[in-house]
Design an enzyme around this catalytic site. Structure first.
Site, PDB file in Angstrom:
ATOM      1  N   GLU A  38       1.706  10.821 -52.829  1.00  0.00           N
ATOM      2  CA  GLU A  38       2.186   9.502 -53.192  1.00  0.00           C
ATOM      3  C   GLU A  38       1.594   8.596 -51.874  1.00  0.00           C
ATOM      4  OE1 GLU A  38       6.260   8.416 -52.939  1.00  0.00           O
ATOM      5  OE2 GLU A  38       6.844  10.429 -52.737  1.00  0.00           O
ATOM      6  N   SER A  45      12.654   4.952 -54.461  1.00  0.00           N
ATOM      7  CA  SER A  45      11.658   3.848 -54.171  1.00  0.00           C
ATOM      8  C   SER A  45      12.476   2.616 -53.662  1.00  0.00           C
ATOM      9  CB  SER A  45      10.969   3.698 -55.612  1.00  0.00           C
ATOM     10  OG  SER A  45       9.789   2.995 -55.027  1.00  0.00           O
ATOM     11  N   HIS A  61       4.957  10.245 -56.661  1.00  0.00           N
ATOM     12  CA  HIS A  61       6.314   9.401 -56.430  1.00  0.00           C
ATOM     13  C   HIS A  61       7.562   9.510 -57.525  1.00  0.00           C
ATOM     14  CE1 HIS A  61       8.132   5.870 -54.852  1.00  0.00           C
ATOM     15  NE2 HIS A  61       8.266   5.018 -56.050  1.00  0.00           N
TER      16      HIS A  61
END
Length: 307
Positions: A240, A144, A270
Site C-alpha cells: 500500500e 485510514s 490497504h
C-alpha cells in the site's frame, strides 16, 4: 492458499468501480456497496443513536458479555465512508477483543472541512466517557483517514486533560497530509486501488478554505508530539502506498516513549483486515489486534483499581 487469497483480494480491488479520488457524490454509494457487499454475521445486532449530539451506530454481539467498548472511526479520505459501512470491520475487531462497538458518523468533507470531523469524534468520546463512567474499558480504533482522526482524538484527549482510553488500534492510518512518504512512489505499482493523486484530492477537500498547512500536527499527527498517548497497535500491508504513514508514525511514537507495536503484513493491501472472511492474513491480524486490546484492557483495569 495465502497467495491465491491475496490475488483474489487484489483483483477485487483493481476491478471495483470505486475511485477514492473521484467525485464524492458518485463515489460515496460505490464505496458503501463495496463495504456492505457481505451481510453482517447473524449475531451482530446494530442500532442507531447519538453521542454528544453526533450520530453513531451501535453494534453488539448477541449472547456475549462485552469487556468494554470500541469507539471506531471509519475511513474514506475524510470525504467518503460511513459508520454503518465500517461496522463489518469494527465488529470483527470487537469480536476478537470482546467489545461492543460505537462507530461515529462524523461530518464529511468537502461539505464540512476540518475541524468538523475532529470536533465530532471528540464530542462522541466525551459522551462515551460519561456513559461508561470510566475510560479503562474504552478502546479507540480507526482505519485510514479514521486512523488519522483517532490520533487527533488521542491528542485532544491528552491536551484537554480527559481520561485516556486503554489503547488504540490503527489500521493503515493516514498520518501525513503532505503526502511525502517514499512509499507513495515505491509502492505505486503494487497498490491495487489507492494513488497519491487520489489522496491529494481528498486532502484538498478536507482542508478546503481553512488555510491549514498540511504539515500542521493538527491534521498530520506524524509531525505531532505524541508523548502521553495510550498504547498503540499500528497495522499495515506492505502493498500500500500509505505504508510509510504507518511506519513513520510508529517510529515517532517510539521516540516519544509511547508503547507501540508496528505490525506490517507482507503482500496485502490497504486495510486488508476488512477482507478477513476470505484472507487468512486479515483474520490473523484481527486475532493479534484482539490479543493486544485484551492485554491493555486488563492492564487499564488494574491501574484503575490501584488508583
Amino acid at each position: 492458499m495465502g497467495e491465491e487469497q491475496r490475488e483474489v483480494v487484489h483483483r477485487l480491488l483493481r476491478d471495483a468501480d470505486f475511485d477514492l479520488g473521484g467525485d464524492v457524490l458518485a463515489q460515496r454509494p460505490r464505496l458503501e456497496r463495496l463495504l456492505t457487499a457481505h451481510p453482517l454475521p447473524e449475531d451482530v445486532r446494530t442500532s442507531t443513536g447519538e453521542l454528544g449530539g453526533v450520530p453513531v451506530v451501535f453494534a453488539e454481539l448477541v449472547g456475549t458479555r462485552a469487556l468494554g467498548t470500541l469507539l471506531h472511526l471509519h475511513g474514506g479520505g475524510f470525504a467518503l465512508g460511513s459508520a454503518g459501512g465500517s461496522i463489518g470491520l469494527a465488529s470483527s475487531l470487537a469480536r476478537s477483543a470482546g467489545l461492543d462497538v460505537v462507530a461515529v458518523e462524523y461530518r464529511l468533507a468537502p461539505e464540512n472541512p476540518y475541524p468538523a470531523a475532529v470536533e465530532d469524534v471528540v464530542a462522541a468520546y466525551r459522551a462515551l466517557l460519561d456513559r461508561e463512567g470510566s475510560a479503562a474499558n474504552v478502546v479507540v480504533s480507526g482505519e485510514s483517514a479514521g486512523g488519522n482522526l483517532a490520533l487527533e482524538l488521542l491528542l485532544a484527549v491528552r491536551d484537554e486533560g480527559l481520561a485516556r482510553p486503554a489503547a488504540a488500534v490503527l489500521f493503515s492510518p493516514m498520518t501525513d497530509l503532505t503526502v511525502s512518504g517514499e512509499s507513495f512512489r515505491t509502492k505505486a505499482a503494487v497498490d491495487p486501488n489507492i494513488t497519491a493523486a487520489a489522496i491529494r484530492t481528498r486532502i484538498a477537500d478536507y482542508l478546503d478554505g481553512t488555510g491549514v498547512d498540511p504539515a500542521d500536527p493538527g491534521v498530520s499527527p506524524v509531525f505531532a508530539d505524541l508523548t502521553g498517548l495510550p498504547p498503540l497497535l499500528v497495522q499495515a500491508g506492505s502493498s500500500e502506498v500509505l505504508l510509510d504513514d504507518a511506519t513513520r508514525l510508529a517510529v515517532r511514537a517510539a521516540a516519544d516513549d509511547v508503547p507501540v507495536v508496528l505490525d506490517v503484513v507482507p503482500g496485502v493491501p490497504h486495510v486488508f483486515q476488512a477482507f478477513a472472511a476470505v484472507l487468512e492474513e486479515g483474520a490473523e491480524a484481527l486475532h493479534r489486534a484482539g490479543r493486544f486490546v485484551r492485554g491493555h484492557l486488563a492492564a487499564a483495569a488494574v491501574d484503575s483499581v490501584e488508583v
